[in-house]
Design a protein around this motif. Structure first.
Motif, PDB file in Angstrom:
ATOM      1  N   GLU A  20       0.832  -1.208   0.000  1.00  0.00           N
ATOM      2  CA  GLU A  20       0.000   0.000   0.000  1.00  0.00           C
ATOM      3  C   GLU A  20       0.863   1.253   0.000  1.00  0.00           C
ATOM      4  O   GLU A  20       0.573   2.217  -0.715  1.00  0.00           O
ATOM      5  CB  GLU A  20      -0.918   0.027   1.225  1.00  0.00           C
ATOM      6  N   GLU A  21       1.923   1.247   0.797  1.00  0.00           N
ATOM      7  CA  GLU A  21       2.828   2.404   0.850  1.00  0.00           C
ATOM      8  C   GLU A  21       3.492   2.629  -0.494  1.00  0.00           C
ATOM      9  O   GLU A  21       3.618   3.767  -0.954  1.00  0.00           O
ATOM     10  CB  GLU A  21       3.885   2.205   1.940  1.00  0.00           C
ATOM     11  N   ARG A  24       0.978   4.206  -2.852  1.00  0.00           N
ATOM     12  CA  ARG A  24       0.798   5.630  -2.562  1.00  0.00           C
ATOM     13  C   ARG A  24       1.928   6.459  -3.158  1.00  0.00           C
ATOM     14  O   ARG A  24       1.704   7.519  -3.749  1.00  0.00           O
ATOM     15  CB  ARG A  24       0.725   5.868  -1.048  1.00  0.00           C
TER      16      ARG A  24
END
Length: 64
Positions: A20-21, A24
């Motif tokens: 997820e990081e 992003r």
């Protein structure tokens, strides 16, 4: 590449916090239309419950 992270999440049915990081970070810069489409598909699958997100599980109360 965004598509690679999405492909792995769809394959395993799981999206890690680390992935997820990375997503992003990648979404803050230029990306191809195919990457955007892949990300939208990942969001849809997550909303349908077909892909679980580690970040959401971390905040869910345990069922004990």
């Amino acid at each position: 590449m965004i598509r690679e992270i999405v492909r792995q999440a769809l394959k395993t049915g799981y999206l890690t916090i680390e992935a997820e990081e990375k997503l992003r970070t990648m979404l803050k810069s230029k990306y191809e239309l195919e990457d955007l489409e892949a990300f939208i598909r990942l969001q849809r699958e997550a909303m349908l419950g077909k892909v679980k997100q580690e970040s959401r599980e971390a905040f869910m109360p345990s069922k004990t």
